[in-house]
Design a protein around this motif. Structure first.
Motif, PDB file in Angstrom:
ATOM      1  N   SER A 158       0.853  -1.194   0.000  1.00 40.17           N
ATOM      2  CA  SER A 158       0.000   0.000   0.000  1.00 40.17           C
ATOM      3  C   SER A 158       0.884   1.237   0.000  1.00 40.17           C
ATOM      4  N   PHE A 159       0.350   2.334  -0.527  1.00 39.28           N
ATOM      5  CA  PHE A 159       1.097   3.593  -0.579  1.00 39.28           C
ATOM      6  C   PHE A 159       0.318   4.644   0.182  1.00 39.28           C
ATOM      7  N   ASP A 160       0.934   5.193   1.211  1.00 38.28           N
ATOM      8  CA  ASP A 160       0.350   6.253   2.024  1.00 38.28           C
ATOM      9  C   ASP A 160       0.637   7.571   1.319  1.00 38.28           C
ATOM     10  N   SER A 161      -0.333   8.103   0.569  1.00 37.60           N
ATOM     11  CA  SER A 161      -0.120   9.310  -0.231  1.00 37.60           C
ATOM     12  C   SER A 161      -0.015  10.562   0.628  1.00 37.60           C
ATOM     13  N   VAL A 162      -0.434  10.459   1.893  1.00 40.33           N
ATOM     14  CA  VAL A 162      -0.323  11.608   2.790  1.00 40.33           C
ATOM     15  C   VAL A 162       1.114  11.755   3.275  1.00 40.33           C
ATOM     16  N   ASN A 163       1.720  10.623   3.677  1.00 40.81           N
ATOM     17  CA  ASN A 163       3.087  10.642   4.210  1.00 40.81           C
ATOM     18  C   ASN A 163       4.118  10.102   3.226  1.00 40.81           C
ATOM     19  N   ASN A 164       3.670   9.717   2.029  1.00 40.67           N
ATOM     20  CA  ASN A 164       4.573   9.203   0.982  1.00 40.67           C
ATOM     21  C   ASN A 164       5.436   8.045   1.505  1.00 40.67           C
ATOM     22  N   ARG A 165       4.731   7.009   2.014  1.00 37.99           N
ATOM     23  CA  ARG A 165       5.435   5.830   2.501  1.00 37.99           C
ATOM     24  C   ARG A 165       4.820   4.571   1.879  1.00 37.99           C
ATOM     25  N   ILE A 166       5.671   3.621   1.578  1.00 40.50           N
ATOM     26  CA  ILE A 166       5.209   2.326   1.083  1.00 40.50           C
ATOM     27  C   ILE A 166       5.253   1.329   2.243  1.00 40.50           C
ATOM     28  N   SER A 167       4.193   0.525   2.372  1.00 35.86           N
ATOM     29  CA  SER A 167       4.131  -0.504   3.413  1.00 35.86           C
ATOM     30  C   SER A 167       3.886  -1.856   2.771  1.00 35.86           C
ATOM     31  N   LEU A 168       4.515  -2.881   3.356  1.00 34.53           N
ATOM     32  CA  LEU A 168       4.322  -4.256   2.905  1.00 34.53           C
ATOM     33  C   LEU A 168       3.920  -5.123   4.097  1.00 34.53           C
ATOM     34  N   VAL A 169       2.905  -5.945   3.903  1.00 33.32           N
ATOM     35  CA  VAL A 169       2.416  -6.836   4.964  1.00 33.32           C
ATOM     36  C   VAL A 169       2.133  -8.201   4.349  1.00 33.32           C
ATOM     37  N   SER A 170       2.651  -9.250   4.986  1.00 37.92           N
ATOM     38  CA  SER A 170       2.364 -10.602   4.494  1.00 37.92           C
ATOM     39  C   SER A 170       0.946 -10.997   4.885  1.00 37.92           C
ATOM     40  N   THR A 171       0.288 -11.759   4.021  1.00 39.02           N
ATOM     41  CA  THR A 171      -1.065 -12.231   4.344  1.00 39.02           C
ATOM     42  C   THR A 171      -1.015 -13.357   5.370  1.00 39.02           C
ATOM     43  N   ALA A 172       0.100 -14.083   5.422  1.00 41.23           N
ATOM     44  CA  ALA A 172       0.275 -15.118   6.435  1.00 41.23           C
ATOM     45  C   ALA A 172       0.739 -14.467   7.732  1.00 41.23           C
ATOM     46  N   ILE A 173       0.506 -15.189   8.849  1.00 42.60           N
ATOM     47  CA  ILE A 173       0.969 -14.684  10.135  1.00 42.60           C
ATOM     48  C   ILE A 173       1.829 -15.747  10.808  1.00 42.60           C
ATOM     49  N   GLY A 174       2.510 -15.366  11.862  1.00 42.03           N
ATOM     50  CA  GLY A 174       3.388 -16.278  12.573  1.00 42.03           C
ATOM     51  C   GLY A 174       4.836 -16.096  12.135  1.00 42.03           C
ATOM     52  N   LYS A 175       5.732 -16.791  12.834  1.00 46.59           N
ATOM     53  CA  LYS A 175       7.149 -16.598  12.569  1.00 46.59           C
ATOM     54  C   LYS A 175       7.571 -17.104  11.197  1.00 46.59           C
ATOM     55  N   ASN A 176       6.766 -17.932  10.571  1.00 47.62           N
ATOM     56  CA  ASN A 176       7.109 -18.434   9.238  1.00 47.62           C
ATOM     57  C   ASN A 176       6.689 -17.483   8.128  1.00 47.62           C
TER      58      ASN A 176
END
Length: 479
Positions: A158-176
């Motif tokens: 996702s791109f935060d157009s207010v703060n001009n930052r890119i974020s990445l999040v995995s759809t899986a959770i946990g240490k793997n």
């Protein structure tokens, strides 16, 4: 069949005269028809009464068996942190749950960058197993984000157009769960190297359990971890005490409304001047006038009825007597249910029940099985000891048996059928049979009386005609 005529020789309206004469003759028949209609109305009212008692009896029947109170529910002492849901086959159980850490997704949040297009560059992105390459030439940050999301590799960008930052999040959770970047990632404000998520850490009855997600099942209880707890949270499956209370309150409310209805029916006013209408009377009235008239004619048919009075007294007696039991409670008042007094609303409230809900809730919460036993206890004495048997019988059984007995008396009086004019061996069946027989006899007599009147008038007309003929002959002879 009677042939109706008009007087020709006499000039009299014989049909009208006979009709007027028959009005008096029909009075006994009209009275029999009215008695029959009154009997049918009374029978119908008994059927309505029996339906009402059956409804209360069915409610009492549900309270007779402990299995009907065995509804379980999953509970959590802090559902905002641990939400508990019961699954099929769950048993009564209790657990201590402490959430030290929630399972999280691998996450990267970049630093601020320009929102304009990149002039050149290449990055690689991977979930740890399948790296993909993306060129940055002439692409805006939003273009890059859109391309990552189209890869279908379990990483949301996702791109935060207010703060001009890119974020990445995995759809899986946990240490793997993993996000791994390479190449010109600094252009995106991100860093190279893998980033992993965390497993959840939970203490279950003091034992450490690590989870790759935020869900846990324990012997039929499904737990959803929603936050970090500051201490142990009690979760489990137990009797649904609110269900027990609701069943008891439903019975009390229906009992009170039934008592109201029984008393209202037993005390209805009697309007002796309002008899069932004949067909001729209805012809001169509007539908509304007929409805109002018949409402008064039907009123009071069960006034001071012995079955109604017996039912009210029996119900009160069965709920008043204490239960012989080894349990903690032996009367309804022990759990907050008592009979209303005159001070609770006057004479109209006597015989009805009132509930101290706080006391009832406390009794259910502290001793649910004892409350249930108060309604469900089975007697040990056999039928040869009726008094001992009733004293040992739970309150729901008492009410059920009482209503069943009273319903039997009504059925004996009105029969089992639904047809208002059904002829059977019940009291009203025999009454209607007798009235129908009398009506047939009376109507046969009326036909004979009407024929006799017409024959008499026909003879009169013939005699007058003969006299007229003789008078004409004499006039002709005398010139």
């Amino acid at each position: 069949m009677t042939i109706k005529i008009s007087g020709m020789a006499s000039g009299m309206d014989i049909d009208k005269i006979v009709t007027d004469l028959m009005k008096a003759e029909k009075l006994p028949s009209t009275k029999l028809h009215q008695q029959k209609q009154t009997a049918i109305w009374a029978r119908d009212q008994y059927r309505e009464l029996n339906t009402m008692l059956s409804k209360l009896m069915n409610t009492a029947d549900k309270l007779r068996f402990a299995t009907n109170y065995s509804k379980l529910s999953a509970t959590s002492s802090n559902s905002s942190v641990v939400e508990a849901t019961m699954k099929t086959g769950a048993k009564e159980a209790s657990y201590s749950i402490q959430v030290n850490r929630l399972a999280t997704s691998a996450t990267m949040i970049g630093s601020e960058i320009s929102s304009s297009a990149f002039s050149s560059g290449t990055i690689t992105i991977s979930d740890g197993t399948n790296p993909k390459t993306i060129t940055l030439d002439s692409k805006t940050p939003q273009n890059v984000v859109d391309e990552i999301n189209k890869l279908g590799m379990g990483i949301r960008a996702s791109f935060d157009s207010v703060n001009n930052r890119i974020s990445l999040v995995s759809t899986a959770i946990g240490k793997n769960s993993k996000i791994e970047l390479g190449g010109d990632v600094d252009l995106l404000g991100l860093t190279t190297g893998p980033v992993n998520g965390d497993d959840a850490e939970v203490l279950v009855n003091g034992k450490v359990v690590n989870l790759s997600n935020n869900s846990l099942e324990l012997d039929g209880i499904s737990l959803k971890l929603k936050g970090i707890s500051s201490g142990p949270i009690l979760v489990g499956v137990s009797k649904d005490t609110s269900s027990i209370k609701n069943q008891i309150m439903d019975f009390v409310n229906l009992y009170n409304s039934t008592i109201d209805s029984l008393r209202a029916k037993s005390s209805e006013s009697v309007y002796r001047d309002f008899k069932p209408l004949t067909d001729e009377e209805k012809e001169s009235m509007t539908d509304k006038q007929i409805e109002l008239w018949e409402s008064k004619a039907k009123s009071g048919l069960l006034r001071n009825d012995s079955i109604i009075e017996e039912t009210i007294n029996s119900l009160r007696s069965n709920l008043s007597k204490q239960l012989e039991t080894t349990g903690s409670f032996n009367s309804l008042s022990d759990i907050g249910i008592s009979f209303k007094s005159f001070m609770d609303g006057g004479v109209s409230e006597l015989g009805k029940l009132k509930v101290d809900e706080a006391k009832l809730e406390q009794a259910i919460n502290d001793n649910p099985d004892e409350v249930i036993n108060l309604f469900t206890q089975a007697p040990t004495a056999d039928k040869s000891q009726p008094n001992e048997r009733q004293a040992q019988m739970g309150f729901a059984d008492r009410i059920y048996e009482s209503l069943k007995n009273q319903s039997g008396k009504i059925i004996k009086k009105i029969g089992n059928g639904t047809n208002s004019e059904l002829i059977d061996n019940s009291y009203y069946g025999n009454l209607l049979r007798d009235l129908n027989s009398k009506i047939r006899s009376t109507e046969d007599r009326l036909l004979k009386v009407e024929d006799r009147y017409y024959k008499q008038f026909i003879a009169m007309e013939q005699a007058i005609q003969r006299l007229n003929n003789q008078g004409s002959w004499l006039s002709q002879q005398l010139g």
